[in-house]
Design an enzyme around this catalytic site. Sequence first.
Site, mmCIF file in Angstrom:
data_model
loop_
_atom_site.group_PDB
_atom_site.id
_atom_site.type_symbol
_atom_site.label_atom_id
_atom_site.label_comp_id
_atom_site.label_asym_id
_atom_site.label_seq_id
_atom_site.Cartn_x
_atom_site.Cartn_y
_atom_site.Cartn_z
ATOM 1 N N HIS A 1 3.473 3.497 -8.724
ATOM 2 C CA HIS A 1 3.362 2.069 -9.064
ATOM 3 C C HIS A 1 4.649 1.573 -9.734
ATOM 4 O O HIS A 1 5.121 0.473 -9.450
ATOM 5 C CB HIS A 1 2.156 1.822 -9.982
ATOM 6 C CG HIS A 1 0.838 2.183 -9.358
ATOM 7 N ND1 HIS A 1 0.529 1.859 -8.056
ATOM 8 C CD2 HIS A 1 -0.246 2.851 -9.842
ATOM 9 C CE1 HIS A 1 -0.691 2.301 -7.779
ATOM 10 N NE2 HIS A 1 -1.179 2.905 -8.840
ATOM 11 N N ASN B 1 1.527 3.453 -2.770
ATOM 12 C CA ASN B 1 2.219 3.907 -3.993
ATOM 13 C C ASN B 1 1.777 5.325 -4.367
ATOM 14 O O ASN B 1 2.591 6.165 -4.725
ATOM 15 C CB ASN B 1 1.911 2.979 -5.170
ATOM 16 C CG ASN B 1 2.493 1.604 -4.996
ATOM 17 O OD1 ASN B 1 3.251 1.364 -4.061
ATOM 18 N ND2 ASN B 1 2.151 0.695 -5.890
ATOM 19 N N GLY B 2 0.463 5.558 -4.302
ATOM 20 C CA GLY B 2 -0.100 6.852 -4.688
ATOM 21 C C GLY B 2 0.395 7.968 -3.774
ATOM 22 O O GLY B 2 0.847 9.026 -4.247
ATOM 23 N N LEU C 1 11.542 -20.211 -4.136
ATOM 24 C CA LEU C 1 10.423 -19.388 -3.673
ATOM 25 C C LEU C 1 9.197 -19.528 -4.573
ATOM 26 O O LEU C 1 9.307 -19.487 -5.803
ATOM 27 C CB LEU C 1 10.862 -17.913 -3.643
ATOM 28 C CG LEU C 1 9.773 -16.890 -3.309
ATOM 29 C CD1 LEU C 1 9.391 -16.972 -1.824
ATOM 30 C CD2 LEU C 1 10.238 -15.465 -3.649
ATOM 31 N N ASP D 1 0.835 -1.209 0.000
ATOM 32 C CA ASP D 1 0.000 0.000 0.000
ATOM 33 C C ASP D 1 0.874 1.264 0.000
ATOM 34 O O ASP D 1 2.002 1.237 0.474
ATOM 35 C CB ASP D 1 -0.902 -0.023 1.250
ATOM 36 C CG ASP D 1 -2.086 0.912 1.103
ATOM 37 O OD1 ASP D 1 -2.299 1.462 0.005
ATOM 38 O OD2 ASP D 1 -2.802 1.108 2.106
ATOM 39 N N SER E 1 -8.502 -5.396 4.376
ATOM 40 C CA SER E 1 -8.966 -5.048 3.025
ATOM 41 C C SER E 1 -9.239 -6.247 2.114
ATOM 42 O O SER E 1 -8.741 -6.305 0.984
ATOM 43 C CB SER E 1 -7.973 -4.106 2.338
ATOM 44 O OG SER E 1 -7.896 -2.891 3.024
HETATM 45 C C1 FPP Z 1 -1.468 0.249 -3.538
HETATM 46 O O1 FPP Z 1 -1.061 1.593 -3.493
HETATM 47 C C2 FPP Z 1 -0.866 -0.448 -4.672
HETATM 48 C C3 FPP Z 1 -1.564 -0.989 -5.722
HETATM 49 C C4 FPP Z 1 -3.026 -0.938 -5.852
HETATM 50 C C5 FPP Z 1 -0.860 -1.663 -6.825
HETATM 51 C C6 FPP Z 1 0.346 -2.457 -6.471
HETATM 52 C C7 FPP Z 1 1.118 -2.684 -7.692
HETATM 53 C C8 FPP Z 1 2.454 -2.675 -7.813
HETATM 54 C C9 FPP Z 1 3.385 -2.495 -6.681
HETATM 55 C C10 FPP Z 1 3.083 -2.804 -9.151
HETATM 56 C C11 FPP Z 1 2.779 -4.038 -9.928
HETATM 57 C C12 FPP Z 1 3.090 -5.280 -9.229
HETATM 58 C C13 FPP Z 1 3.711 -6.353 -9.738
HETATM 59 C C14 FPP Z 1 3.673 -7.598 -8.937
HETATM 60 C C15 FPP Z 1 4.433 -6.369 -10.993
HETATM 61 P P1 FPP Z 1 -2.182 2.723 -3.661
HETATM 62 O O2 FPP Z 1 -2.268 3.059 -5.102
HETATM 63 O O3 FPP Z 1 -3.448 2.237 -3.051
HETATM 64 O O4 FPP Z 1 -1.568 3.890 -2.841
HETATM 65 P P2 FPP Z 1 -2.362 4.969 -1.952
HETATM 66 O O5 FPP Z 1 -3.071 4.204 -0.873
HETATM 67 O O6 FPP Z 1 -1.263 5.827 -1.427
HETATM 68 O O7 FPP Z 1 -3.293 5.675 -2.876
#
Ligand code: FPP
Length: 253
Positions: A38, A23-24, A132, A21, A197
């Site tokens: 991402h 990334n945004g 793994l 969680d 979640s």
């Molecule tokens: C949550 O952060 C993250 C995601 C919904 C996507 C996760 C995807 C990746 C890390 C990249 C692709 C993965 C692979 C396995 C190649 P958020 O967007 O909900 O962040 P926020 O809560 O800050 O908005």
Amino acid sequence: MDVLQSLDRNNLPRHIAIVMDGNGRWAKERGQDRVYGHHEGVISVRDIVNASAELGIEYLTLYAFSTENWKRPKTEVDALMELLVNTIRKEAEELKKNNVRLHVIGDFKSLPEICQRELDEAKSMTAMNTGLNLVLALSYSSRWEIVEAVKNIAVDISERKINPVQIDDKLFNSYLNTAAFPDPELMIRTSGEHRISNFLMYQLAYAELYFTNVHWPAFRRQNLYEALLNYQQRERRFGKTSEQIQTNDPHHV
Ligand code: FPP
């Protein structure tokens, strides 16, 4: 002392599950758009996969896209799917070389066809690997998985393949997407949210939960070692008393 050195190699979880969680938020803090987060998150995925493999962890499940994530703006969903396809395409050889076996859980058929093809190819390329097991949860949610299991059990009852009296934990588990994997002993969620979640709700029944404020793109192997050290400091009781666990005596009163 170095955290890695302090880890007890004989007390590592067999299965770690991670909600990636933040990334945004990580991207926003840097004045960038969410998709940038991402992309950086993929670098963390690579580091955590390699670190887990090096530690001898048997299963690593990553929540990469939830059933609910389809509700995000189309541009973000498209970017995530494209990132997934490109990453799998780029990394499949590396996974094969590193003895990592790829698995996917979730509503596979709901993914774009190109995604399905790329994942199928990477799954077969790595099918003989024995290190793994990397499990990607894609278009996954626990409620979806449980409802699917119930539907399939109902079908098998109506076709007289099973009898309702046979239904127990073990049989139910065999209808889940994760039937072939042990339950996770440790669940990590990044970015400060204290929620499950809709992630592996049945399988996490006895898991230790570890929450960190670090956003996923900043979560690297050192953070994983800290989570593992924290896990090793906990006492896993499975409903028993502390004394029973410490004396290894199931009848201790
Ligand atoms: C949550 O952060 C993250 C995601 C919904 C996507 C996760 C995807 C990746 C890390 C990249 C692709 C993965 C692979 C396995 C190649 P958020 O967007 O909900 O962040 P926020 O809560 O800050 O908005």
